[in-house]
Design an enzyme around this catalytic site. Structure first.
Site, PDB file in Angstrom:
ATOM      1  N   ASN A  61       0.815  -1.226   0.000  1.00 25.99           N
ATOM      2  CA  ASN A  61       0.000   0.000   0.000  1.00 25.99           C
ATOM      3  C   ASN A  61       0.840   1.263   0.000  1.00 25.99           C
ATOM      4  OD1 ASN A  61      -1.642  -2.268   1.359  1.00 25.99           O
ATOM      5  ND2 ASN A  61      -3.222  -0.746   0.883  1.00 25.99           N
ATOM      6  N   LYS A  65       1.037   3.935  -3.114  1.00 23.57           N
ATOM      7  CA  LYS A  65       0.106   5.054  -2.936  1.00 23.57           C
ATOM      8  C   LYS A  65       0.696   6.322  -2.315  1.00 23.57           C
ATOM      9  CE  LYS A  65      -4.031   2.151  -2.282  1.00 23.57           C
ATOM     10  NZ  LYS A  65      -5.138   1.817  -1.341  1.00 23.57           N
ATOM     11  N   SER A 150      -1.860   5.114  11.263  1.00 22.44           N
ATOM     12  CA  SER A 150      -2.964   4.495  11.991  1.00 22.44           C
ATOM     13  C   SER A 150      -2.442   3.388  12.912  1.00 22.44           C
ATOM     14  CB  SER A 150      -4.009   3.995  10.997  1.00 22.44           C
ATOM     15  OG  SER A 150      -5.229   3.681  11.639  1.00 22.44           O
ATOM     16  N   ASP A 227     -10.926  13.275   9.756  1.00 23.47           N
ATOM     17  CA  ASP A 227     -10.742  11.833   9.896  1.00 23.47           C
ATOM     18  C   ASP A 227     -11.905  11.269  10.708  1.00 23.47           C
ATOM     19  OD1 ASP A 227      -9.864   9.249  10.763  1.00 23.47           O
ATOM     20  OD2 ASP A 227      -7.769   9.878  10.609  1.00 23.47           O
ATOM     21  N   HIS A 260      -8.559  10.075   6.612  1.00 23.52           N
ATOM     22  CA  HIS A 260      -7.666   9.007   7.077  1.00 23.52           C
ATOM     23  C   HIS A 260      -6.937   8.300   5.927  1.00 23.52           C
ATOM     24  CE1 HIS A 260      -6.527   6.543  10.548  1.00 23.52           C
ATOM     25  NE2 HIS A 260      -6.703   5.436   9.843  1.00 23.52           N
TER      26      HIS A 260
END
Length: 283
Positions: A61, A65, A150, A227, A260
């Site tokens: 990811n 990204k 996160s 978020d 987020h």
């Protein structure tokens, strides 16, 4: 320890995104991890910046990204992105929910027998650096820094605070900073660690900061104000309050309008790369 097998390679900003597979004795399964190697000479040793991803993510990811490679190329820093949990263990219930089990290792060492393979703390802190040191002579694992998003932000902060001798700095995007007091953390900790909350404290950044040894470089946190997880799960004000009480260096930036997602991460990723590059080069 066998060298990891390269499974893909793509050139980017003069360097290379490379993905590897290896068997992890710590986790008892095959694992993938990704590295961005910046342009370098054959004699040059490159500092390493570990990225820990969030719930449901894999090692890919961040690499696909975040857009972090441009700044990493400029700064001459290698980016290392491990997976977020063991894969293929086939424990009953491991895939029943998106916030626990597969893709949700929480960067801890589980103590409950059922989840004994979930030892992502040891994998990130011990096994992976040794594997990198033994397999890639151009990577200087003695110059390392760590950040994440996160659940991975939680991992980056707790690992840093428990290993100030191993990492030069830490930063995070929308981290879970007080998992003992949020639903994600309580679900993970009770299952992985059992019900004794003393065992939870060593994986809670807000608890750990109260026991911290002095560090000079501020922790950098970016948090989107839009978020949807901010108030119930992330609780950055708890960490901020704890840091203020102890005069621990923290830069908490609340970013209006951001959520987020990786759009948020990509917007501010260069700041984090430069933050870590400065720490790595000044050490």
């Amino acid at each position: 320890m066998e060298k990891p097998e390269e499974i893909s390679s793509s050139k980017m900003f003069g360097g290379y995104n490379r993905r590897y597979k290896h068997f992890s004795p710590t986790l008892g399964c095959f694992m993938n991890f990704s590295i961005y190697f910046p342009p370098s000479t054959s004699s040059q040793r490159i500092p390493v910046l570990y990225w820990l991803s969030g719930l449901t993510c894999t090692d890919e990811n961040f690499i696909t990204k975040s857009g972090a490679q441009r700044a990493a190329s400029q700064e001459g820093v290698a980016l290392v992105a491990p997976d977020t949990s063991p894969r293929g263990i086939n424990v009953e219930g491991e895939a029943d929910s998106w916030d626990f089990g597969v893709g949700a290792g929480f960067y801890l060492n589980a103590t409950q027998e059922k989840w004994k393979n979930w030892r992502m703390y040891d994998y990130v802190v011990k096994e992976l650096p040794k594997l990198l040191n033994d397999s890639f002579e151009q990577i200087d694992t003695s110059k390392a820094s760590i950040f994440g998003h996160s659940m991975g932000g939680h991992g980056a902060l707790t690992i840093y605070l428990r290993n100030l001798d191993k990492y030069k700095a830490s930063s995070a995007f929308a981290p879970i900073v007080n998992p003992m007091n949020c639903p994600w953390g309580q679900k993970a900790f009770s299952n992985y660690l059992g019900e004794d909350k003393l065992d939870w404290e060593v994986y809670d950044a807000t608890c750990l900061i109260t026991k911290f040894n002095k560090f000079a470089i501020p922790i950098l946190i970016d948090q989107g104000e839009d978020d949807k997880f901010l108030k119930e799960q992330l609780l950055p004000h708890k960490f901020e309050e704890a840091c203020k009480q102890l005069d621990a260096p923290l830069v908490l930036r609340l970013q209006p309008g951001y959520d987020h997602s990786y759009y948020f991460i990509a917007t501010f990723i260069d700041d984090h790369i430069h933050h870590h590059a400065h720490a790595l080069k000044s050490s």
